[in-house]
Design a protein around this motif. Structure first.
Motif, PDB file in Angstrom:
ATOM      1  N   UNK A  39      28.839  33.360  41.426  1.00 26.00           N
ATOM      2  CA  UNK A  39      29.370  33.211  40.062  1.00 26.00           C
ATOM      3  C   UNK A  39      28.422  33.797  39.017  1.00 26.00           C
ATOM      4  N   UNK A  40      27.136  33.722  39.312  1.00 20.23           N
ATOM      5  CA  UNK A  40      26.154  34.180  38.316  1.00 20.23           C
ATOM      6  C   UNK A  40      26.225  35.684  38.081  1.00 20.23           C
ATOM      7  N   UNK A  41      26.899  36.423  38.968  1.00 16.71           N
ATOM      8  CA  UNK A  41      27.042  37.872  38.766  1.00 16.71           C
ATOM      9  C   UNK A  41      28.025  38.194  37.650  1.00 16.71           C
ATOM     10  N   UNK A  42      28.893  37.245  37.337  1.00 18.45           N
ATOM     11  CA  UNK A  42      29.933  37.489  36.342  1.00 18.45           C
ATOM     12  C   UNK A  42      29.349  37.629  34.943  1.00 18.45           C
ATOM     13  N   UNK A  43      29.926  38.528  34.136  1.00 14.79           N
ATOM     14  CA  UNK A  43      29.514  38.578  32.726  1.00 14.79           C
ATOM     15  C   UNK A  43      29.964  37.325  31.975  1.00 14.79           C
ATOM     16  N   UNK A  44      30.908  36.594  32.550  1.00 14.91           N
ATOM     17  CA  UNK A  44      31.364  35.343  31.939  1.00 14.91           C
ATOM     18  C   UNK A  44      30.440  34.203  32.336  1.00 14.91           C
ATOM     19  N   UNK A  45      30.485  33.163  31.529  1.00 13.75           N
ATOM     20  CA  UNK A  45      29.753  31.959  31.894  1.00 13.75           C
ATOM     21  C   UNK A  45      30.295  31.434  33.224  1.00 13.75           C
ATOM     22  N   UNK A  46      29.395  30.965  34.076  1.00 13.88           N
ATOM     23  CA  UNK A  46      29.801  30.529  35.408  1.00 13.88           C
ATOM     24  C   UNK A  46      30.920  29.515  35.375  1.00 13.88           C
ATOM     25  N   UNK A  63      35.395  40.650  36.041  1.00 19.18           N
ATOM     26  CA  UNK A  63      35.127  39.218  35.880  1.00 19.18           C
ATOM     27  C   UNK A  63      34.227  38.682  36.973  1.00 19.18           C
ATOM     28  N   UNK A  96      25.234  38.908  26.881  1.00 18.39           N
ATOM     29  CA  UNK A  96      26.201  40.014  26.921  1.00 18.39           C
ATOM     30  C   UNK A  96      26.804  40.316  25.550  1.00 18.39           C
ATOM     31  N   UNK A 147      40.191  36.498  30.214  1.00 13.57           N
ATOM     32  CA  UNK A 147      38.789  36.190  29.922  1.00 13.57           C
ATOM     33  C   UNK A 147      38.608  34.710  29.613  1.00 13.57           C
ATOM     34  N   UNK A 148      39.544  34.155  28.857  1.00 11.56           N
ATOM     35  CA  UNK A 148      39.321  32.796  28.385  1.00 11.56           C
ATOM     36  C   UNK A 148      39.643  31.748  29.452  1.00 11.56           C
ATOM     37  N   UNK A 155      33.134  33.145  25.688  1.00 10.02           N
ATOM     38  CA  UNK A 155      33.270  32.885  27.133  1.00 10.02           C
ATOM     39  C   UNK A 155      32.288  33.725  27.943  1.00 10.02           C
ATOM     40  N   UNK A 156      31.736  34.765  27.303  1.00 12.60           N
ATOM     41  CA  UNK A 156      30.737  35.598  27.976  1.00 12.60           C
ATOM     42  C   UNK A 156      29.351  34.977  27.823  1.00 12.60           C
ATOM     43  N   UNK A 157      28.468  35.370  28.729  1.00 10.98           N
ATOM     44  CA  UNK A 157      27.088  34.939  28.596  1.00 10.98           C
ATOM     45  C   UNK A 157      26.546  35.459  27.274  1.00 10.98           C
ATOM     46  N   UNK A 199      33.324  29.305  33.453  1.00 11.15           N
ATOM     47  CA  UNK A 199      34.624  29.945  33.174  1.00 11.15           C
ATOM     48  C   UNK A 199      35.247  30.574  34.405  1.00 11.15           C
TER      49      UNK A 199
END
Ligand SMILES: [Mg+2]
Ligand SMILES: [Mg+2]
Lengths: 364, 364
Positions: free
Chosen positions: A113-120, A250, B122, A224-225, B117-119, A122
């Motif tokens: 999950x940490x690879x995602x640009x989104x917060x984990x 994502x 980013x 995204x959301x 929602x993004x880190x 999410x």
């Protein structure tokens, strides 16, 4: 089981990931006693160089005569300025094979999950699949024209084109979490109004599947959301192109995503979603997992070899759990490996699983 | 300066945010000695209820006769099943005013990165603006048709339509960080090929502006993976619709985003990008900032009142820095306030700034 597979390495890292796929496929053949006859053909930029066209006739013939087609990747800056582009070969191949249904799973791997640009929080648990119409819509409809003063493209769909892709989505959803999100732009497009009408009709045949209509611009936000809210997303060609590419980042692991393109009766086309990555071609940095998981999709969707598909997926999963990482998914922890080492690990685990499976069968 | 402004509250929270905007505009008039004459007209769902059409003739006449138009929001489930939709009024208004250029700034407010929602790493510092073609393309081109068996939409563009929007983007970029990203689908669409040709021609006139071409599907990815890399993004109507909505969730503060729609000579149209949010209408929960920042855009783009625009933006910024939060951007810290209290704070700061500015002028 004996199957004929057309193999199109293509350009850039295509040949490397294809080689990986074939090693794993060989493992599947050995372990499960199948015979996979492969025929490698030139395609894409490589075919432009050799034969002046991205999809030579004999390549297409071999594809048509096979039970499935494995494709690496096509394209590269080398062919960007030419009259013919490698991507045209891809469009022509899809059209010729009539692979109208493009399936693209989007899955966040546990622990990655940490690879995602989104917060984990999410992306955690996000697991959905795009069902994209692939042979109709604005990329193919006529008239198309252009002069210095103006240009025109046409977006047209027939009831049949829409029905079969929507049907495919409902079938898939019925075997998953039972939810279809149909994406359109029904507030302004006539094709979307017809699309929505057909989705409503199809939905009646699947009382256990929940249906949700979503406008494409809103879907681009929701992706995204709240990506965890999707199960099966069905949409027309261009919306599917944009949204599935959006969704692909994502997970933060583009190199690990497979795809399947299915026709009604003919061979399916299986390819990773990543591009040809000419910058890393030949350096052993390519992530082979997207291609290998495409092989798993081939085993499942074209050959109905569910057990074999699951074995490939399990081997990939275990290799990741064991900490092996190609450079694209390496974050400083775990074991940084080359394409070849990653494939060897996956191949090895598939055979090891085989051993433990055999042991289990003996002792239980 | 004396200006006539048409005011269209619309539906849902539209009237509340419009009221907020007018209070701030009043503050601008007081502080800077301008006269803004406003004429409120019915529009959207409210107009369907009262007059059977979302854009009544007299509403349109007043808009056409004004120097700018302020619009709240339109739509709601109440009108979803009707023959006429509120959104049709919006499309008709844009077309009638010929507002071909839609400007949508996307800015992550310092200190509010955590809402994304993004880190945070980013989105930090992301600050770009969409320049979307708004009156042409597939939402408007003919023929459009549909029967039970098939449907057709048309995507057409003329050179003039493309030139003027591209020109607008380059002008804007020249006053910003000097980079234009032109988004198209030139590998398959004829309209995109013409688009790219015109961008290349326009680019020659702006040697200090850097040009980058990007395919729409790739742009949808880049928006998430590297939003900080954009400055000005110019694109056609539908791509702009999808991408700008996608971008709008990046900041995590949809309620704070303004927009401007500009014509060549006539009045510009200013509206927040958020919808009518019928679920919170009348509850005092609406975030008025998107509407207030739209007023700032009006002052800048339609009235060339740069100092006044900056004063509004500064007051908003200071109010946020002071910790005031409407519910949509409240995360448990800071000061949770109603729409009215938020506007009062912004209004108050604008006058306070005025005092300190005056003091400065006296003592320096
Ligand atoms: Mg794509
Ligand atoms: Mg939109």
């Amino acid at each position: 089981m004996k199957k004929k597979i057309a193999v199109l390495p293509g350009d850039g890292i295509g040949p490397e990931v294809i080689k990986s796929a074939l090693q794993v496929l060989d493992g599947v053949a050995t372990r499960f006693g199948h015979e996979f006859e492969t025929a490698e053909k030139v395609f894409g930029g490589a075919a432009i160089d050799q034969k002046g066209t991205p999809l030579p006739d004999d390549t297409l013939e071999v594809c048509k005569g096979s039970d499935a087609v494995l494709l690496g990747a096509v394209g590269g800056p080398k062919w960007d300025k030419g009259n013919v582009r490698p991507e045209q070969g891809l469009l022509a191949l899809r059209k010729a094979l009539n692979v109208y249904a493009n399936l693209r799973p989007v899955q966040v791997f546990p622990g990655l999950e940490h690879l995602s640009p989104l917060k984990s929080c999410r992306v955690k648990g996000a697991d959905f699949v795009f069902v994209r119409e692939l042979t109709g819509g604005i990329y193919f409809s006529e008239p198309k024209k252009r002069d210095r003063k103006s240009a025109v493209d046409t977006l047209s769909y027939t009831r049949e084109e829409i029905s079969r892709i929507v049907e495919k989505a409902y079938e898939l959803a019925a075997g998953r979490r039972g939810k279809v999100t149909s994406v359109d732009k029904a507030n302004v497009l006539e094709t979307s109004k017809l699309w929505r009408e057909i989705v409503e009709e199809t939905a009646k045949k699947y009382p256990n599947v929940q249906t949700e209509h979503m406008l494409v611009d809103f879907a681009a936000m929701r992706m995204i959301s709240d990506p965890g809210s999707f199960d099966v997303i069905v949409t027309e060609n261009m919306f599917g192109d944009i949204l599935s590419d959006e969704a692909s980042v994502l997970t933060g692991s583009l190199g690990m995503m497979p795809s399947a393109s299915l026709s009604e009766r003919g061979p399916g086309l299986y390819e990773p979603i990543h591009g040809s990555a000419p910058d890393i071609a030949g350096s052993g940095k390519a992530n082979p997992i997207g291609m290998i998981l495409s092989v798993a999709m081939m085993l499942r969707h074209s050959f109905q070899l569910e057990k074999e598909a699951a074995a490939v997926e399990l081997a990939v999963f275990e290799t990741l759990q064991a900490g092996y990482r190609t450079q694209d998914i390496y974050d400083g922890t775990g074991n940084l490996v080359s394409t070849k080492e990653m494939v060897d690990q996956i191949h090895f685990r598939m055979l090891e699983d085989s051993t433990s499976a055999t042991l289990l069968e003996v002792y239980v």
